[in-house]
Scaffold this active site. Structure first.
Site, PDB file in Angstrom:
ATOM      1  N   SER A 234      46.906  26.631  45.738  1.00  0.00           N
ATOM      2  CA  SER A 234      45.833  27.573  45.391  1.00  0.00           C
ATOM      3  C   SER A 234      44.888  27.747  46.557  1.00  0.00           C
ATOM      4  O   SER A 234      44.583  26.783  47.274  1.00  0.00           O
ATOM      5  CB  SER A 234      45.052  27.041  44.178  1.00  0.00           C
ATOM      6  OG  SER A 234      43.901  27.828  43.919  1.00  0.00           O
ATOM      7  N   HIS A 236      41.915  29.252  45.752  1.00  0.00           N
ATOM      8  CA  HIS A 236      40.721  29.548  44.957  1.00  0.00           C
ATOM      9  C   HIS A 236      40.529  31.059  44.781  1.00  0.00           C
ATOM     10  O   HIS A 236      39.409  31.567  44.752  1.00  0.00           O
ATOM     11  CB  HIS A 236      39.472  28.936  45.602  1.00  0.00           C
ATOM     12  CG  HIS A 236      38.461  28.418  44.616  1.00  0.00           C
ATOM     13  ND1 HIS A 236      38.449  27.122  44.171  1.00  0.00           N
ATOM     14  CD2 HIS A 236      37.420  29.019  43.987  1.00  0.00           C
ATOM     15  CE1 HIS A 236      37.447  26.949  43.316  1.00  0.00           C
ATOM     16  NE2 HIS A 236      36.810  28.103  43.191  1.00  0.00           N
ATOM     17  N   GLY A 268      47.006  32.311  41.900  1.00  0.00           N
ATOM     18  CA  GLY A 268      46.684  33.310  42.915  1.00  0.00           C
ATOM     19  C   GLY A 268      47.506  34.571  42.808  1.00  0.00           C
ATOM     20  O   GLY A 268      48.614  34.640  43.333  1.00  0.00           O
ATOM     21  N   ILE A 270      49.098  35.944  40.327  1.00  0.00           N
ATOM     22  CA  ILE A 270      50.195  35.981  39.342  1.00  0.00           C
ATOM     23  C   ILE A 270      49.670  36.720  38.120  1.00  0.00           C
ATOM     24  O   ILE A 270      48.688  36.308  37.504  1.00  0.00           O
ATOM     25  CB  ILE A 270      50.648  34.550  38.988  1.00  0.00           C
ATOM     26  CG1 ILE A 270      51.214  33.869  40.231  1.00  0.00           C
ATOM     27  CG2 ILE A 270      51.673  34.571  37.856  1.00  0.00           C
ATOM     28  CD1 ILE A 270      51.418  32.375  40.078  1.00  0.00           C
TER      29      ILE A 270
END
Length: 338
Positions: A234, A236, A268, A270
């Site tokens: 990730s 963020h 991220g 998706i």
């Protein structure tokens, strides 16, 4: 209520930043912060989304015709699908004042549990956020993952006590939140953690521990060294560092390095069941989706979460059936084209 109804309802209650787009791609909000956008020019959030779309799925219906099983196990718990709602904080600042963090987590945790998945809950400078999130998880028989920010040691200890009382089946730390300005203003300072510091935090938690915010093989190996049970690939959502690679770009190399030693989740950009399929084909065990669950809550509360979860699940099942995968274990790398 269908998903279009959820989006239509959300448009009137999400404040001035989020546009409740048909598919959340980071373009309409771009570099707006506050808001759902990302840091700097907003490149990372849009890149996350676009890189999943560059991956295509390989259709193959010359297979045995049978039911599709999407059940997923993590740390002794069984879920209907291999995806989770992601942690979101300061919803009233970023998404409008219809809900505060306490109200949002109360809706999200229970709705996700009823829908057969689990929610990662957010954290904040207000202690009531973690208190309410862990209470919500306790009411849902531990079906939730409190996500603790990388505070100073004293604050982490206080929050971990709440986590243990909640009966949560796991705990997470979004280590990449070190890039959030408000963490740097604490005394003693919060933020980045050494391997030794993280090891002590993991040991003291007494729970399966998920380190969120891993973007390199080096970072994954350090999380493993610290004793993490799982990681989340990730960045963020692009909110802490501009010009990062997309999570889809780094996932395969991280899977190759540590995939046999720990569980790997990814987030991220998706946004649909087909994206989830692609992530699993690249080696992830499961995925996390954050921003669209905010839209689901603001657009339909518990029912909105149910509608969005079913949408993702149906899309995943359809993609699996059309690619010849009857269970999650059947999904292989040759089912996608990069």
């Amino acid at each position: 209520m269908n998903y279009k109804d959820v989006l239509d309802n959300a448009k009137g209650s999400l404040g001035s930043y989020c546009k409740a787009c048909p598919e959340c791609n980071g373009k309409a909000c771009k570099n707006q912060m506050p808001g759902p956008g990302s840091k700097g020019i907003g490149d990372t959030a849009t890149r996350n989304y676009e890189k999943w779309k560059e991956i295509r799925v390989n259709m193959d219906t010359l297979t045995e015709n049978g039911p599709v099983d999407t059940t997923f196990e993590l740390f002794g718990k069984t879920f209907d699908y291999p995806f989770f709602a992601g942690p979101v904080g300061a919803v009233n600042l970023h998404y409008g004042d219809k809900y505060d963090d306490v109200q949002y987590n109360n809706i999200l945790v229970s709705a996700c549990a009823k829908a057969g998945i689990a929610a990662f809950t957010g954290d904040g400078t207000n202690p009531e956020v973690m208190k309410a999130a862990t209470k919500a998880i306790k009411k849902s028989n531990g079906m939730g993952v409190p996500t603790v920010k990388p505070w100073n040691a004293e604050t982490i200890s206080e929050k971990m006590e709440l986590v243990r009382e909640s009966g949560a089946f796991a705990v997470a730390m979004d280590i990449d939140a070190a890039g959030l300005p408000f963490l740097k203003n604490l005394t003693p300072p919060a933020g980045s953690k050494s391997v030794e510091e993280l090891r002590d935090i993991i040991k003291s938690s007494g729970l399966p521990f998920i380190v969120k915010g891993i973007m390199t093989v080096k970072g994954a190996l350090k999380a493993k060294e610290a004793g993490a049970d799982a990681i989340v690939v990730s960045n963020h959502g692009g909110r802490v560092l501009d010009q990062c690679p997309a999570t889809a770009e780094v996932l395969p190399e991280i899977v190759k390095a540590v995939g046999k030693q720990m569980k790997i989740l990814v987030d991220g950009g998706i946004r649909c069941g087909t994206d989830i399929f692609k992530a699993l084909a690249l080696g992830a065990d499961g995925v996390i989706i954050a921003r669209p669950f905010v839209t689901a809550v603001y657009g339909g509360a518990e029912e909105g979460v149910e509608v969005y979860t079913k949408k993702l699940g149906d899309e995943l099942k359809d993609t699996m059936a059309m690619c010849g995968a009857h269970s999650l274990n059947d999904i292989t790398e040759d089912m996608v084209r990069i």
